[in-house]
Design an enzyme around this catalytic site. Sequence first.
Site, PDB file in Angstrom:
ATOM      1  N   CYS A 127     101.865  70.314  61.184  1.00 11.08           N
ATOM      2  CA  CYS A 127     101.244  70.308  59.892  1.00 11.08           C
ATOM      3  C   CYS A 127      99.781  69.733  60.232  1.00 11.08           C
ATOM      4  O   CYS A 127      99.282  68.790  59.783  1.00 11.08           O
ATOM      5  CB  CYS A 127     102.059  69.346  59.228  1.00 11.08           C
ATOM      6  SG  CYS A 127     102.784  67.873  59.868  1.00 11.08           S
ATOM      7  N   GLY A 164     114.956  68.203  57.182  1.00  6.49           N
ATOM      8  CA  GLY A 164     115.927  69.071  56.867  1.00  6.49           C
ATOM      9  C   GLY A 164     115.295  70.074  55.998  1.00  6.49           C
ATOM     10  O   GLY A 164     116.002  71.075  56.079  1.00  6.49           O
ATOM     11  N   ALA A 217     114.335  66.847  60.962  1.00  9.40           N
ATOM     12  CA  ALA A 217     114.550  65.786  59.929  1.00  9.40           C
ATOM     13  C   ALA A 217     113.248  65.821  59.162  1.00  9.40           C
ATOM     14  O   ALA A 217     112.367  65.908  59.943  1.00  9.40           O
ATOM     15  CB  ALA A 217     114.858  64.530  60.466  1.00  9.40           C
TER      16      ALA A 217
END
Length: 431
Positions: free
Chosen positions: A372, A254, A252
Amino acid sequence: MSTGTRAAAAQALASVLSGKSLNRALPPWLTKVDPRDRGLLQQLCYGTLRQLPRLEAILEQLLRKPLRDKDHDVRALLLIGLYQLEGTRIPDHAAVSATVEAIRELKKPWAKGLTNAILRRYLRERDVLEQQLDAAAKAAHPQWLYNKLEKQWPAEALGIFAAANEQAPMTLRINQQKVSRASYLEKLNVAGIIAHPGEVAAQAVVLQQPVDVAELPGFDIGEASVQDEAAQMAALLLAPRPGERILDACSAPGGKACHILELQPELDELVAMDIDGERLHRVTENLQRLQLQATLIVGDAATPPAELEAESFDAILVDAPCSAIGVIRRHPDVKVLRRESDIPQLAAQQLSILKGLWSLLKPGGRLLYATCSILNEENSRVVARFLEQSGDASLNTSEQPWGEPCSHGRQLLPQVDGPDGLFYAMLDKSR
Ligand SMILES: C[S@@+](CC[C@H](N)C(=O)[O-])C[C@H]1O[C@@H](n2cnc3c(N)ncnc32)[C@H](O)[C@@H]1O
């Protein structure tokens, strides 16, 4: 009557100072201000948070005695006032008077004189105040993070700080099923939107100025999606092939799942999992707009649900939960909310996710680990620890033309007007 922009910004920011994420703190206030002021409200919140450690250090010098915790709203307003004087084109006198005026809405009349005095003293003494900042405050990063980045990226740290303190560019992923990047650049040109091709990812287009997605040609029919260039590397590196069954284990909202499907329309199946059922709705929305299909499942990647059979996937993408240090410019509340003690906890979670998923991979399959973050603890070190414990896993060390080589993967560093800071490592399972 709508709330004034600065009072709304102060209350949103006060919630962040009390521990709430900006994604939760800001939306209620966006609906309370005049719609024409929403842009300014966002700018005040994001801009102040991006500079927060620096502004806090200036405020400490200006306050004679500390503010009480229950006066977070006054503190937030003072920080917003300093941000306007330091980092915006709002004329000084307008910034001071609008900020002092906003005290009325906070219903703390005692703070009016204080706000006026502090902002005016800043204007008189700004050069001396700025000179007295230490290096971490000057770089607008919390001390612990400043130390880590200086140590881990000595040559690149200045660029990393600069990128973290600027607004990110708006970058698009062009859907190659529908239109080529060259044709889409032409469509943007016709629409008067200035853009250039990304430098790292083949389908990336970087806009000179952010625009509302409704202005993007063909957005509603899925010709383009908003996605950072570094994030676009995930699907490109995974390189999905016809007939494969792929798991996107932390999927998510997505972005990467949709990119995988755009790149390879002849997949056997893409299973998009996430631990958060609500966030999984965002995957459904994105799939619908792009007219793509995936199997959605709520589940914990560290202990995958039984319906995901062992050795049933050709490839797995693990876009792991992480500190988000590589995307601070998009989530500047990280500077307030993230603690140094979070990092080992995240690393442990990342390792358990890798261990939980490995048995789902077919022999000869590949797993792409992504974060990230730009911290070694969440990246190379997690991969190294996983490899130590998994006899049938090896690091794919094929040459790549992008990013910085690390001991166990590659790092894209955040760049002003360029990509976010993402880490990738490809792991192969022996046959
Ligand atoms: C970095 S985001 C993923 C972004 C997504 N891949 C994309 O490109 O749009 C990380 C996601 O991991 C999910 N997550 C966190 N812990 C998880 C776990 N143990 N199992 C599965 N998903 C998890 C979070 O809910 C979050 O949606």
